[in-house]
Design an enzyme around this catalytic site. Structure first.
Site, PDB file in Angstrom:
ATOM      1  N   PHE A 112       0.804  -1.220   0.000  1.00  0.00           N
ATOM      2  CA  PHE A 112       0.000   0.000   0.000  1.00  0.00           C
ATOM      3  C   PHE A 112       0.837   1.269   0.000  1.00  0.00           C
ATOM      4  O   PHE A 112       0.332   2.341  -0.342  1.00  0.00           O
ATOM      5  CB  PHE A 112      -0.972   0.005   1.190  1.00  0.00           C
ATOM      6  CG  PHE A 112      -0.440   0.635   2.441  1.00  0.00           C
ATOM      7  CD1 PHE A 112       0.243  -0.109   3.379  1.00  0.00           C
ATOM      8  CD2 PHE A 112      -0.621   1.983   2.678  1.00  0.00           C
ATOM      9  CE1 PHE A 112       0.743   0.480   4.530  1.00  0.00           C
ATOM     10  CE2 PHE A 112      -0.122   2.587   3.834  1.00  0.00           C
ATOM     11  CZ  PHE A 112       0.559   1.831   4.754  1.00  0.00           C
ATOM     12  N   LYS A 113       2.111   1.152   0.356  1.00  0.00           N
ATOM     13  CA  LYS A 113       2.980   2.335   0.384  1.00  0.00           C
ATOM     14  C   LYS A 113       3.029   3.047  -0.968  1.00  0.00           C
ATOM     15  O   LYS A 113       3.252   4.243  -1.030  1.00  0.00           O
ATOM     16  CB  LYS A 113       4.397   1.942   0.804  1.00  0.00           C
ATOM     17  CG  LYS A 113       4.520   1.179   2.109  1.00  0.00           C
ATOM     18  CD  LYS A 113       4.135   2.010   3.306  1.00  0.00           C
ATOM     19  CE  LYS A 113       4.637   1.447   4.637  1.00  0.00           C
ATOM     20  NZ  LYS A 113       4.072   0.151   5.038  1.00  0.00           N
ATOM     21  N   ASP A 114       2.815   2.293  -2.046  1.00  0.00           N
ATOM     22  CA  ASP A 114       2.811   2.915  -3.379  1.00  0.00           C
ATOM     23  C   ASP A 114       1.736   3.996  -3.509  1.00  0.00           C
ATOM     24  O   ASP A 114       1.908   4.951  -4.257  1.00  0.00           O
ATOM     25  CB  ASP A 114       2.551   1.868  -4.467  1.00  0.00           C
ATOM     26  CG  ASP A 114       3.734   0.945  -4.687  1.00  0.00           C
ATOM     27  OD1 ASP A 114       4.887   1.395  -4.546  1.00  0.00           O
ATOM     28  OD2 ASP A 114       3.502  -0.242  -5.006  1.00  0.00           O
TER      29      ASP A 114
END
Ligand SMILES: *Cc1c(COP(=O)(O)O)cnc(C)c1O
Length: 497
Positions: A112-114
């Site tokens: 999810f960091k993207d």
């Protein structure tokens, strides 16, 4: 919209300034001084927009020194179809018992960091320009695995920036490590440290507040900035997907406009769940925010034991390494909001945390926090069992972090009888944590890390994401390992990038 530090609200700065600098000079975190409300017109507009449009609209509420055109342009680039595999950017998958999995891992590094780190380079380079900054921004990242790769992917070869990532040498999954050490690009450096994530994070914070380091870099035309969720530019893009999920659920008929939902988030640094809380403050109808932890359950204890935060405890390496954290940085922002922006109080608590490793929140402040949050934790075997059950019963393949959240949500539902429809953040592709997922499913591991991808596909028929499959042909570029005490000395490496 103005921003202040959680530890000293006397000095107000712009969003661009907050993003360019990352952390306040007093060590505090920049926060908006109010929450912009979503109006009826906003909700109407959001319903009809795609993810890019929703992201630009929400960001526009907070980043008032950016034009709508700028933000639309960044969102179009950050969430370009080719980066997100042509899929929905953040799809909602309905499952049994009111569960709605919000899949946040369709980006280039499969976590999810993207969602934030594909956006941050655009926000950061524009912020440097807007604040008249001519020095090269050196981004220091402490990572428990996923932030590091996502930041490297977002910032490699971005003009005017250099990026250095620190990861705990034994604290990341083999796939996470392989992703980082094979990163391409001229302006990147990756360093393993002997220590855990908290050591890496504390060291990076120390570098940020070290005047000598700052002066030395300044002489060479460089400045420090951050891509961790202490940077407001990391947090702001994360707010949008909770609002987007709600719009999708209204559209699918899962809820009616105005109905409340629960939001359950597998939590480490408290960034992702704080973004949900902020969405709530903007008007997203939320009943409870459920904070899910693995065996490192310092946050569960905080929420369930009356607001005592105590990091003086054993640290465990788990199968959900991105949540192996004992100092959840963004809790500082929650304390600031829940205390009605009491900077003295926050500064005092953070001082206690730094000196003695613990603090106790005043009863009136904790009462507000308790009204909004619930919490729970589970160990590796419960997470593995959840992976297996979810696959066998619902044919949904999830990773270890998501499994922690699913398990904690199911426990919460059983304990409270609360049947409010729930959004559960699905934070990583199961292929990123292949070994643990294969073991949970009872499969047989192969030796080589990239070969595991094929094993998991063989077991489930689910194809591996292309960016992970592509690791097979890549050669590692970085093998430096340093003691945590020597991290300061690595700052010199920035000069040569
Ligand atoms: C970073 C991460 C988390 C924890 O998110 P925080 O914002 O640090 O609370 C959970 N799951 C995965 C897969 C992550 O990469």
């Amino acid at each position: 919209m103005e921003y202040v530090s959680t530890r000293d609200k006397s000095r107000k700065v712009s969003a661009a300034y907050a993003i360019a600098n990352g952390i306040a000079p007093d060590g505090g975190l920049y926060c908006p001084t109010s929450f912009p409300a979503l109006t009826a017109e906003d909700w109407h507009a959001l319903a009809n927009l795609d993810y890019k449009g929703r992201s630009a609209l929400i960001l526009g509420k907070f980043l008032t020194d950016f034009s709508a055109e700028e933000l639309a342009d960044y969102a179009a680039k950050a969430y370009a179809d080719d980066k997100f595999g042509g899929k929905d950017t953040a799809p909602v998958v309905p499952l049994a018992d009111g569960k709605h999995l919000l899949e946040l891992w369709h980006g280039p590094t499969c976590a999810f960091k993207d969602m934030a780190l594909q956006m941050l380079p655009h926000l950061l380079t524009a912020s440097l320009r807007k604040t008249g900054e001519t020095r090269t921004a050196c981004i220091l990242v402490a990572t428990s695995g996923d932030t590091g790769k996502a930041a490297l992917d977002g910032f490699h070869d971005v003009e005017g920036t250099k990026i250095m990532v620190y990861y705990p040498v034994d604290g990341v999954s083999p796939m996470q490590k392989l992703q980082m050490v094979t990163q391409e690009g001229k302006n990147v450096e990756v360093v393993a440290i002997r220590g855990n994530f908290d050591d890496a994070q504390s060291a990076v914070k120390r570098i940020f507040t070290d005047e000598t380091v700052r002066e030395g870099l300044d002489k060479d035309g460089m400045m420090l900035s951050s891509a961790n969720s202490i940077n407001w530019g990391r947090l702001a893009p994360q707010i949008a997907y909770y609002v987007s999920a709600y719009c999708d659920m209204v559209k699918s008929g899962a809820v009616k406009m105005g109905d409340k939902i629960n939001i359950c988030v597998p939590t480490g640094n408290f960034g992702n769940i704080l973004a949900a809380y902020i969405a709530g403050k903007m008007g997203l109808p939320v009943n409870k925010f459920i904070c899910a932890s693995n065996r490192n359950n310092v946050l569960t204890d905080f929420f369930k034991k009356g607001g005592t935060y105590d990091k003086n405890r054993d640290f465990y390496t788990t199968t959900s390494p991105s949540m192996d954290i004992l100092i959840s940085s963004n809790l500082e922002r929650l304390l600031f909001f829940a205390s009605d922006y009491d900077d003295k109080l926050v500064a005092d608590l953070m001082d206690q945390l730094a000196k003695g490793g613990s603090y106790q929140v005043a009863a009136d402040v904790f009462a507000k926090i308790e009204a909004d949050f619930d919490a729970g934790c589970c160990d590796d075997s419960a997470a593995a069992q959840t992976i297996k059950e979810l696959w066998e019963n619902e044919h949904y393949l999830c990773d270890t972090h998501t499994a922690v959240a699913v398990r904690v949500y199911e426990d919460y539902r059983a304990r409270t009888g609360d049947t409010t429809p729930a959004v559960i953040a699905s934070t990583a592709s199961p292929f990123k944590f292949c070994r643990s997922v294969i073991e949970a499913l009872g499969g047989t591991l192969e030796k080589d890390d990239v070969s595991q991808l094929g094993v998991l596909t063989g077991l489930t028929g689910v194809p591996a994401p292309a960016p992970l499959a592509a690791l097979a042909g890549k050669t590692p570029r970085f093998d430096r390992v340093v003691d945590k005490a020597d991290i300061l000395s690595t700052v010199g490496l920035l000069k040569d990038l």
